[in-house]
Design a protein around this motif. Structure first.
Motif, PDB file in Angstrom:
ATOM      1  N   GLY A 315      34.539  44.801 -11.903  1.00 60.58           N
ATOM      2  CA  GLY A 315      33.752  46.138 -11.326  1.00 60.58           C
ATOM      3  C   GLY A 315      33.140  46.963 -11.875  1.00 60.58           C
ATOM      4  N   LEU A 316      32.890  48.527 -12.134  1.00 58.21           N
ATOM      5  CA  LEU A 316      32.402  49.407 -12.630  1.00 58.21           C
ATOM      6  C   LEU A 316      33.353  49.104 -14.713  1.00 58.21           C
ATOM      7  CD1 LEU A 316      31.886  52.261 -11.131  1.00 58.21           C
ATOM      8  CD2 LEU A 316      30.279  50.545 -11.082  1.00 58.21           C
ATOM      9  N   ALA A 317      34.157  48.866 -13.430  1.00 58.97           N
ATOM     10  CA  ALA A 317      35.013  48.705 -15.429  1.00 58.97           C
ATOM     11  C   ALA A 317      35.063  47.659 -16.598  1.00 58.97           C
ATOM     12  CB  ALA A 317      36.856  48.909 -14.202  1.00 58.97           C
ATOM     13  N   GLY A 318      34.371  46.598 -15.573  1.00 61.47           N
ATOM     14  CA  GLY A 318      33.781  45.354 -16.400  1.00 61.47           C
ATOM     15  C   GLY A 318      32.182  45.307 -16.972  1.00 61.47           C
ATOM     16  N   ARG A 319      31.664  45.930 -15.418  1.00 63.07           N
ATOM     17  CA  ARG A 319      30.536  46.323 -15.843  1.00 63.07           C
ATOM     18  C   ARG A 319      30.201  47.543 -17.531  1.00 63.07           C
ATOM     19  NH1 ARG A 319      24.758  46.343 -13.036  1.00 63.07           N
ATOM     20  NH2 ARG A 319      23.593  46.663 -13.894  1.00 63.07           N
ATOM     21  N   ALA A 352      41.102  54.836 -40.329  1.00 61.43           N
ATOM     22  CA  ALA A 352      39.490  55.476 -39.143  1.00 61.43           C
ATOM     23  C   ALA A 352      40.054  56.269 -38.787  1.00 61.43           C
ATOM     24  CB  ALA A 352      38.911  54.444 -39.730  1.00 61.43           C
ATOM     25  N   ASP A 353      39.751  57.172 -38.126  1.00 63.80           N
ATOM     26  CA  ASP A 353      40.363  57.160 -36.229  1.00 63.80           C
ATOM     27  C   ASP A 353      39.340  56.875 -35.534  1.00 63.80           C
ATOM     28  OD1 ASP A 353      41.977  59.421 -37.757  1.00 63.80           O
ATOM     29  OD2 ASP A 353      40.601  61.086 -37.870  1.00 63.80           O
ATOM     30  N   PRO A 354      40.494  56.693 -34.345  1.00 57.18           N
ATOM     31  CA  PRO A 354      38.915  56.093 -32.922  1.00 57.18           C
ATOM     32  C   PRO A 354      38.250  57.126 -32.450  1.00 57.18           C
ATOM     33  CG  PRO A 354      41.514  56.145 -32.298  1.00 57.18           C
ATOM     34  CD  PRO A 354      41.310  57.164 -33.965  1.00 57.18           C
ATOM     35  N   VAL A 355      37.541  56.099 -31.993  1.00 57.47           N
ATOM     36  CA  VAL A 355      35.965  57.248 -31.002  1.00 57.47           C
ATOM     37  C   VAL A 355      36.293  56.687 -29.719  1.00 57.47           C
ATOM     38  CG1 VAL A 355      34.242  57.393 -30.522  1.00 57.47           C
ATOM     39  CG2 VAL A 355      34.580  56.733 -32.668  1.00 57.47           C
ATOM     40  N   ASP A 356      36.546  57.825 -29.314  1.00 51.10           N
ATOM     41  CA  ASP A 356      37.344  57.714 -27.199  1.00 51.10           C
ATOM     42  C   ASP A 356      36.667  58.071 -26.548  1.00 51.10           C
ATOM     43  OD1 ASP A 356      39.994  58.635 -27.983  1.00 51.10           O
ATOM     44  OD2 ASP A 356      39.830  60.564 -27.654  1.00 51.10           O
ATOM     45  N   GLY A 357      36.438  56.399 -25.408  1.00 56.55           N
ATOM     46  CA  GLY A 357      35.640  56.366 -24.418  1.00 56.55           C
ATOM     47  C   GLY A 357      34.909  57.415 -23.888  1.00 56.55           C
ATOM     48  N   GLU A 358      33.788  56.741 -23.483  1.00 55.47           N
ATOM     49  CA  GLU A 358      33.321  58.232 -23.252  1.00 55.47           C
ATOM     50  C   GLU A 358      33.570  57.890 -21.155  1.00 55.47           C
ATOM     51  OE1 GLU A 358      31.292  60.568 -23.777  1.00 55.47           O
ATOM     52  OE2 GLU A 358      31.583  60.439 -25.968  1.00 55.47           O
ATOM     53  N   PRO A 359      33.157  58.895 -20.827  1.00 52.03           N
ATOM     54  CA  PRO A 359      33.676  59.208 -19.337  1.00 52.03           C
ATOM     55  C   PRO A 359      32.368  57.871 -18.447  1.00 52.03           C
ATOM     56  CG  PRO A 359      33.494  61.400 -19.772  1.00 52.03           C
ATOM     57  CD  PRO A 359      33.433  60.755 -20.594  1.00 52.03           C
ATOM     58  N   LEU A 360      32.966  57.487 -17.208  1.00 49.72           N
ATOM     59  CA  LEU A 360      31.873  56.972 -16.539  1.00 49.72           C
ATOM     60  C   LEU A 360      31.751  57.734 -15.104  1.00 49.72           C
ATOM     61  CD1 LEU A 360      29.592  54.952 -16.139  1.00 49.72           C
ATOM     62  CD2 LEU A 360      31.170  53.631 -14.571  1.00 49.72           C
ATOM     63  N   VAL A 504      13.855  45.863  -0.306  1.00 47.22           N
ATOM     64  CA  VAL A 504      13.332  46.131  -1.888  1.00 47.22           C
ATOM     65  C   VAL A 504      14.644  46.246  -3.170  1.00 47.22           C
ATOM     66  CG1 VAL A 504      11.573  47.477  -3.512  1.00 47.22           C
ATOM     67  CG2 VAL A 504      10.947  47.226  -0.944  1.00 47.22           C
ATOM     68  N   ASP A 505      14.585  45.350  -3.981  1.00 47.86           N
ATOM     69  CA  ASP A 505      16.116  45.577  -4.866  1.00 47.86           C
ATOM     70  C   ASP A 505      15.427  45.922  -6.280  1.00 47.86           C
ATOM     71  OD1 ASP A 505      17.033  43.308  -3.388  1.00 47.86           O
ATOM     72  OD2 ASP A 505      15.930  41.617  -4.473  1.00 47.86           O
ATOM     73  N   HIS A 506      16.380  46.747  -5.926  1.00 47.60           N
ATOM     74  CA  HIS A 506      16.748  47.714  -7.217  1.00 47.60           C
ATOM     75  C   HIS A 506      18.131  47.687  -7.679  1.00 47.60           C
ATOM     76  CE1 HIS A 506      13.627  49.913  -5.751  1.00 47.60           C
ATOM     77  NE2 HIS A 506      14.522  50.085  -4.706  1.00 47.60           N
ATOM     78  N   ASP A 507      18.711  47.317  -9.263  1.00 50.53           N
ATOM     79  CA  ASP A 507      19.515  47.352  -9.730  1.00 50.53           C
ATOM     80  C   ASP A 507      20.069  48.960 -10.105  1.00 50.53           C
ATOM     81  OD1 ASP A 507      21.916  46.839 -11.638  1.00 50.53           O
ATOM     82  OD2 ASP A 507      21.275  46.332 -13.261  1.00 50.53           O
ATOM     83  N   LEU A 508      21.122  48.749  -9.383  1.00 50.68           N
ATOM     84  CA  LEU A 508      21.796  50.241  -9.468  1.00 50.68           C
ATOM     85  C   LEU A 508      22.973  50.910 -10.140  1.00 50.68           C
ATOM     86  CD1 LEU A 508      21.647  51.512  -5.278  1.00 50.68           C
ATOM     87  CD2 LEU A 508      19.906  51.659  -7.036  1.00 50.68           C
ATOM     88  N   GLY A 509      22.521  49.277 -10.834  1.00 51.12           N
ATOM     89  CA  GLY A 509      24.091  49.638 -11.798  1.00 51.12           C
ATOM     90  C   GLY A 509      26.160  49.124 -11.158  1.00 51.12           C
ATOM     91  N   PHE A 510      25.383  48.447  -9.716  1.00 52.82           N
ATOM     92  CA  PHE A 510      26.230  48.011  -9.664  1.00 52.82           C
ATOM     93  C   PHE A 510      26.596  46.369  -8.500  1.00 52.82           C
ATOM     94  CE2 PHE A 510      25.788  51.526  -6.719  1.00 52.82           C
ATOM     95  CZ  PHE A 510      24.969  51.324  -5.172  1.00 52.82           C
ATOM     96  N   PRO A 511      26.907  45.946  -7.413  1.00 52.49           N
ATOM     97  CA  PRO A 511      26.732  45.314  -6.922  1.00 52.49           C
ATOM     98  C   PRO A 511      25.939  45.524  -5.529  1.00 52.49           C
ATOM     99  CG  PRO A 511      28.537  44.560  -8.094  1.00 52.49           C
ATOM    100  CD  PRO A 511      28.374  46.044  -8.587  1.00 52.49           C
ATOM    101  N   ALA A 512      24.765  45.997  -4.791  1.00 51.03           N
ATOM    102  CA  ALA A 512      24.353  46.333  -4.280  1.00 51.03           C
ATOM    103  C   ALA A 512      23.508  45.247  -3.857  1.00 51.03           C
ATOM    104  CB  ALA A 512      23.239  47.977  -4.595  1.00 51.03           C
ATOM    105  N   GLN A 559      22.331  55.860  -4.871  1.00 52.47           N
ATOM    106  CA  GLN A 559      22.325  56.410  -6.448  1.00 52.47           C
ATOM    107  C   GLN A 559      24.157  56.700  -6.145  1.00 52.47           C
ATOM    108  OE1 GLN A 559      20.048  59.365  -8.795  1.00 52.47           O
ATOM    109  NE2 GLN A 559      22.494  60.737  -8.919  1.00 52.47           N
ATOM    110  N   LEU A 560      24.666  55.998  -7.267  1.00 52.20           N
ATOM    111  CA  LEU A 560      26.243  56.589  -7.375  1.00 52.20           C
ATOM    112  C   LEU A 560      26.268  56.517  -8.696  1.00 52.20           C
ATOM    113  CD1 LEU A 560      28.922  55.465  -6.222  1.00 52.20           C
ATOM    114  CD2 LEU A 560      28.536  52.806  -7.349  1.00 52.20           C
ATOM    115  N   LEU A 561      25.466  56.004  -9.651  1.00 48.12           N
ATOM    116  CA  LEU A 561      25.588  56.872 -11.141  1.00 48.12           C
ATOM    117  C   LEU A 561      24.421  57.352 -11.804  1.00 48.12           C
ATOM    118  CD1 LEU A 561      26.303  52.914 -12.182  1.00 48.12           C
ATOM    119  CD2 LEU A 561      27.822  54.679 -11.320  1.00 48.12           C
TER     120      LEU A 561
END
Length: 669
Positions: A315-319, A352-360, A504-512, A559-561
């Motif tokens: 899912g989004l966690a993987g992509r 060396a300090d870690p850099v935290d992940g960015e929210p989605l 009409v196909d689009h890549d919305l950033g998730f399976p659509a 639009q989801l993202l």
């Protein structure tokens, strides 16, 4: 660093006696000191170069060592000192070799002492370790001693590897995990965030060998994992290992389970956190899951992911794992490791300090998504509810029922949309010159190339005969639309679908899946396409976009993202405001006097709707085909779609789900 946890790279240690070692590499450059002729300096350089080869191979068998040190013992000690750095290979260069007067002291690494008066030199080594966070560089010094026969040998102690190392200390690389970014919903609500969990497993230090199998089997049975496989996993782990069987949400750790585990020596629970959605099933197919990296994920990461790392697996966690995961930090520590493998208090040499992940960010509405999933909880077949805003395309709900078994029915299901696709057919007929008040013929049956098309079983007899197009759409007459097939060229139906965002196909950033309305290959195929069957396919998300487009007066792109740019391809023949107004008139009649009349008393702005039933599969023993149940609707700035893979009809099966979602949306405002 308290906000981050340590991840130790796995390594194997073999304890050996301390030894004098050599560690150098690169091309030697000699500077003049108090003595040593050109030949002597060349010999020292040759010894250094030989040491380079030994270091590169972690094998000092061919390296001349001072004071008669045994090369095998030296090699073992070298490996021991650097083993904690894992597979990292440092780049080591020789800055210079400074010759000293024979017998003279002088600063140098290493503890070897040559014979009194023997020529000496000091090599300066520059180290660079390629850490994930960037190179760790420093210099150390290595003592070289002439043997008196024109040869040179190197004396080395742990401080040649790192200048502050003391005898008995070893290097250890520890990865500092960054905080994983949250997946956020509408208004910044946390959809996936760190939530309490309990790791259940066996701690091998708390149970003797005789009770080990019993402990493993008890744990496996208690948490419903394969006992035989888990027993083997526990047996294979190291003597001090904690062997995890499962990770449970805190709310799933029942008092009965805790009591059973406490009564079993070696069975333990460890409280921690994991990135989780509010519930196990919440938008599960969309959000995906986070877990320990598989071998395949590690291999495909190009070194970014290490065994044991927590990563997005689907899912989004993987992509979007790289964005969410952030960048690990590191600590390089000096440790003294006991014979039992335990380490003493470490000294930090580099950090060396870690850099935290960015929210989605997503547009998903936490409360409305939760309510949609509750509505689907008792639906047996695969099912879905979708909601989005016509004004912006923001997706508020992508809910899959339990019958979908983890598959993304809402966004990626591929089904014949049945009569909900008559919205597209209506647009094609409007463009062909037919108006809402023009009459068409709704016959009990329409035959095309020998194939008989009829209406649904309980079609109202009062709506047979000559009726308006408005009435035909409101009552969902199949035969009336098929009878007008000569007005609609196959390509015109495809164009009308595109004007409403279908096909009409689009890549919305998730399976659509946006569906298809291909030109038919036969006259019967063309007839079936007019009523949303044949080769016409759509997902619930695509059909929600169709009714949203009618409401908005333009093709709506879901639009989801919001942070991901998606360029919308303009339809060849865009929807006009006049066409949209006519379609709204037709779909309003579905509610006021047609198959969607159950929505007539829905509170709030007027509702537009279309029901749909599509036959699929093979006939049963009675010759009946199963049917997909659909309904789409729009009310104000909300467009919804309801779908059940096997249902009685759109109005009877999908309709109540859709109505409940509309009402929930108003209640949550």
């Amino acid at each position: 660093m308290s906000a981050h946890h340590h991840r130790h790279r796995t390594r194997h240690r073999t304890r050996t006696a301390a030894a004098v070692l050599l560690l150098t590499t690169g091309l030697a450059a000699c500077t003049g000191g108090g003595g040593g002729d050109e030949a002597d300096r060349a010999a020292a350089r040759a010894a250094a170069e030989q040491a380079v080869r030994g270091l590169a191979a972690r094998d000092l068998a061919e390296v001349p060592l001072a004071d008669g040190a045994d090369p095998a013992t030296a090699t073992a000690a070298l490996v021991e000192v650097v083993d904690g750095m894992g597979d990292l290979e440092p780049a080591v260069t020789l800055d210079e070799v400074e010759h000293l007067a024979g017998g003279q002291g002088g600063e140098s690494g290493g503890s070897g002492e040559g014979s009194e008066g023997a020529p000496r030199a000091t090599a300066t080594l520059r180290w660079s370790w390629p850490l994930p966070s960037g190179a760790w560089t420093y210099t150390s010094r290595l003592a070289l001693t002439g043997t008196g026969t024109g040869d040179w040998a190197a004396a080395w102690s742990p401080d040649v590897v790192e200048p502050s190392l003391r005898p008995g200390e070893e290097l250890e690389l520890v990865e500092l995990a960054p905080a994983r970014g949250d997946v956020l919903g509408r208004g910044g609500a946390a959809l996936v965030t760190e939530r309490p969990v309990v790791r259940v497993g066996v701690d091998k230090t708390q149970v003797g060998r005789a009770g080990l199998d019993r402990a493993a089997r008890t744990v496996a049975q208690a948490v419903d994992v394969d006992p035989a496989a888990y027993v083997e996993q526990v047996r294979a782990a190291g003597p001090r290992a904690f062997v995890e069987a499962i990770v449970l949400r805190q709310e799933d750790t029942t008092p009965r389970l805790v009591r059973r585990l406490r009564a079993t020596p070696g069975a333990v629970t460890i409280g921690t956190t994991r990135p989780l959605a509010p519930s196990r099933d919440f938008a599960a197919a969309l959000l995906g899951r986070v877990g320990e990296a598989t071998a395949e994920v590690v291999e495909e990461s190009g070194g970014r992911v290490q065994p044991g790392d927590l990563v997005g697996l689907s899912g989004l966690a993987g992509r979007y794992d790289e964005q969410l995961a952030g960048t690990p930090g590191v600590q390089v520590r000096a440790v003294v490791v006991g014979d039992d493998g335990a380490t003493g208090e470490p000294r930090v040499l580099h950090e060396a300090d870690p850099v935290d992940g960015e929210p989605l960010r997503t547009t998903l509405d936490l409360e409305l998504q939760t309510r949609a999933e509750q509505l689907l909880a008792d639906v047996g077949p695969p099912s879905a509810l979708v909601a989005l805003r016509p004004s912006s395309g923001e997706v508020l709900v992508l809910a899959d029922g339990p019958g979908s078994a983890g598959l993304p029915t809402a966004s990626f299901g591929q089904y014949a949309p049945g009569s909900t696709a008559k919205v597209v057919t209506a647009l094609a007929l409007l463009r062909a010159g037919l108006g809402p008040d023009d009459t068409v013929t709704c016959a009990p049956q329409e035959v095309v190339d020998g194939r008989a098309f009829s209406n649904y079983d309980d079609y109202p007899a009062a709506d047979l005969g000559r009726i308006t197009l408005r009435r035909a759409i409101a009552s969902s007459c199949n035969t009336a639309l098929i009878a007008e097939r000569r007005r609609v060229e196959p390509s015109r139906l495809t164009e009308a679908a595109a004007a409403l965002g279908l096909g009409v196909d689009h890549d919305l950033g998730f399976p659509a899946y946006f569906g298809q309305v291909p030109p038919p290959a036969s006259r019967t195929g063309a007839a079936a396409a007019l009523i949303g069957q044949g080769q016409v396919l759509a997902s619930p998300l695509a059909m929600a976009a169709v009714v949203a487009s009618v409401q908005a007066g333009r093709a709506v792109l879901p639009q989801l993202l919001p942070d991901q740019r998606v360029d919308q391809v303009a339809p060849t023949t865009p929807l006009t405001e006049r066409e949209a107004a006519q379609l709204r008139d037709l779909l309003r009649a579905v509610v006021t006097s047609g198959s969607g009349s159950a929505l007539a008393d829905a509170p709030g702005p007027p509702v537009l709707a279309k029901t749909g039933t599509a036959e699929h599969g093979e006939p049963d023993a009675a010759g009946e085909l199963a049917t997909h149940a659909w309904m789409v609707a729009a009310q104000g700035d909300l467009a919804v779609a309801a779908f059940v893979e096997d249902g009685a009809s759109g109005s009877r099966t999908a309709g109540p789900l859709l109505e409940a979602l509309l009402r929930a949306a108003r209640d949550l405002r």
